[in-house]
Design a protein around this motif. Structure first.
Motif: not given
Length: 241
Positions: A103-122, A169-173, A191-195
């Motif tokens: 139930k919570l997993a579905k809620k999290i996925l829907e909250f983020y509209a099934y988009r990964d945060v790094i590449e912003q792809r559905t 696999n960004h989670n592994l990175l 991504l090698g960016i020192k910020f």
């Protein structure tokens, strides 16, 4: 419990032919093992991740975590410096991930509209990982259960979505970056960016390395909150222009 009995008791808690069992069988002799030479024979991209080394270190609700040392040293077999791992023969309190209900997993996925945060792809569900912002390696204990009726604000505080597909696999990175941070006290560079949107590359001297208070040391690192990290970086670029 003598060492032989401990090894026997641990190995029988793994599923037959599982990656974790194969990794443990390799490390059970408590000698150093090269990831490149021997780890690659396990035949899994998860040798160092949750399906292998990290999973063994964390333990589960029914199995204690294993104390495994990792260092870079010269390998006589491949004639080069490589990461090597050794089980010390000791165990530690489990630091297992609390299961997220469907139930919570579905809620999290829907909250983020099934988009990964790094590449912003559905993405499809099987190409996404619900990532705890605060890495399990620093929890210090099993995380409290998550309320299935968690609010959107709480979801944003706790989780982000990372990709896991055939291209990476960004989670592994992130996990590997967090491992290095724990060992070196130098925070990650996505991504090698020192910020860093708060603090700098050094883990704050006044923040503990493990436990709930350690989370403040993660704030400012892109792996902890990639969305905020990217927004602040874009703001700084705009101000420079």
């Amino acid at each position: 419990m003598n060492p032989e009995d401990l090894t026997f008791a641990i190995i029988n808690q793994f599923r037959k032919n599982s990656t974790q069992r194969k990794v443990f069988e390799l490390l059970a002799d408590q000698q150093w093992h090269c990831r490149k030479c021997e780890g690659s024979k396990i035949g899994s991209g998860q040798y160092a991740g949750g399906g292998g080394i990290q999973g063994l270190q964390r333990g589960t609700k029914s199995r204690p975590g294993l104390i495994i040392e990792t260092t870079s040293k010269y390998c006589e077999n491949c004639k080069s410096n490589q990461l090597q791992d050794r089980w010390t023969g000791n165990i530690q309190q489990a630091n297992a991930s609390t299961n997220i209900s469907l139930k919570l997993a579905k809620k999290i996925l829907e909250f983020y509209a099934y988009r990964d945060v790094i590449e912003q792809r559905t993405r499809s569900v099987h190409e996404l990982i619900i990532d705890h912002r605060f890495p399990m390696e620093r929890w210090g204990d099993t995380e409290p259960p998550h309320d299935a009726d968690m609010t959107p604000v709480e979801i944003k505080q706790k989780f982000q979505l990372l990709k896991k597909d055939s291209a990476g696999n960004h989670n592994l990175l992130k996990s590997r970056s967090c491992e290095r941070c724990i060992k070196t006290n130098k925070r990650g560079t996505p991504l090698g960016i020192k910020f860093y949107y708060e603090g700098d590359e050094n883990w704050p001297a006044d923040v503990p390395g493990r436990g709930k208070d350690a989370e403040t040391g993660c704030v400012g690192c892109g792996w902890y909150d990639f969305e905020t990290w990217r927004d602040r970086l874009n703001q700084q670029i705009a101000q420079t222009d």
